[in-house]
Design a protein around this motif. Structure first.
Motif, PDB file in Angstrom:
ATOM      1  N   ARG A  76       0.843  -1.198   0.000  1.00  0.00           N
ATOM      2  CA  ARG A  76       0.000   0.000   0.000  1.00  0.00           C
ATOM      3  C   ARG A  76       0.870   1.236   0.000  1.00  0.00           C
ATOM      4  O   ARG A  76       1.833   1.274   0.743  1.00  0.00           O
ATOM      5  N   PRO A  77       0.553   2.216  -0.775  1.00  0.00           N
ATOM      6  CA  PRO A  77      -0.499   2.179  -1.789  1.00  0.00           C
ATOM      7  C   PRO A  77      -0.077   1.288  -2.950  1.00  0.00           C
ATOM      8  O   PRO A  77       1.101   1.218  -3.301  1.00  0.00           O
ATOM      9  N   LYS A  78      -1.056   0.626  -3.546  1.00  0.00           N
ATOM     10  CA  LYS A  78      -0.787  -0.283  -4.651  1.00  0.00           C
ATOM     11  C   LYS A  78      -0.454   0.530  -5.897  1.00  0.00           C
ATOM     12  O   LYS A  78      -1.240   1.379  -6.312  1.00  0.00           O
ATOM     13  N   PRO A  79       0.718   0.278  -6.483  1.00  0.00           N
ATOM     14  CA  PRO A  79       1.046   0.971  -7.738  1.00  0.00           C
ATOM     15  C   PRO A  79       0.036   0.594  -8.824  1.00  0.00           C
ATOM     16  O   PRO A  79      -0.328  -0.574  -8.952  1.00  0.00           O
ATOM     17  N   THR A  84      -2.217  -8.037  -9.653  1.00  0.00           N
ATOM     18  CA  THR A  84      -2.172  -9.068  -8.627  1.00  0.00           C
ATOM     19  C   THR A  84      -3.355 -10.007  -8.829  1.00  0.00           C
ATOM     20  O   THR A  84      -4.286  -9.705  -9.574  1.00  0.00           O
ATOM     21  N   VAL A  85      -3.326 -11.119  -8.134  1.00  0.00           N
ATOM     22  CA  VAL A  85      -4.412 -12.088  -8.191  1.00  0.00           C
ATOM     23  C   VAL A  85      -5.621 -11.634  -7.382  1.00  0.00           C
ATOM     24  O   VAL A  85      -6.719 -12.126  -7.564  1.00  0.00           O
TER      25      VAL A  85
END
Length: 182
Positions: A76-79, A84-85
């Motif tokens: 976090r924060p996710k780029p 991702t799954v």
């Protein structure tokens, strides 16, 4: 967390196990599991919950504790470019309504063309702020509109679940499964 998501039907699944990898299921054994309702793009779908993490979520969902599910959580924060799954599932812990799913197989089964679908979900809790605006939300876009209007809050949790979508309200379901009570 209190158990608030209640199964609406039952599904009998032929259990083949991952090791068989064959195309035909064994004739026995079978298992009956609760179906949980959800909304995907204004369509009612049903899913089963088999695994969860952390242990409190597994207990709450009557699922296997699977600690490695937490490995699916992105940083976090996710780029934005990071794939991702994991997918989001929006749960209403106060029992307001069924969960909202942003993806589902289409059609259900091996011929699905919905590439974003994943059965690995990070739970986001939805709580009503403006109770006078409370209504059933049936899509992710309706949920985001409610959030933009200040009617609901959406909070990420550290809970991850394995919840496969296995049927819909129109009677479509995984090939080889039998649905009772829909």
């Amino acid at each position: 967390m209190k158990k608030r998501w209640i199964g609406l039907g039952l599904i009998s699944l032929l259990m083949t196990g991952c090791a068989s990898l064959g195309s035909s299921p064994v004739s026995e054994p079978s298992i009956t599991m609760p179906l949980f309702p959800g909304w995907f793009d204004d369509r009612k779908v049903y899913y089963i919950t088999t695994d969860a993490s952390p242990v409190a979520a597994a207990i709450d969902k009557n699922a296997n504790f699977a600690p490695r599910l937490n490995d699916a959580l992105p940083p976090r924060p996710k780029p934005p470019e990071l794939k991702t799954v994991i997918e989001r599932i929006y749960g209403f812990p106060e029992g307001d309504q069924p969960a909202i799913l942003p993806s589902a197989p289409d059609p259900i089964g091996a011929t699905s063309v919905n590439r974003p679908y994943s059965p690995i979900w990070q739970i986001y809790e939805v709580r009503w702020i403006a109770t006078s605006e409370r209504r059933e939300l049936t899509s992710e876009s309706a949920l985001f509109d409610a959030e933009a209007n200040g009617w609901v809050s959406i909070t990420a949790t550290e809970m991850v679940v394995n919840c496969a979508v296995v049927a819909d309200a129109e009677g479509n379901h995984l090939p080889g499964s039998m649905i009772q009570g829909l």
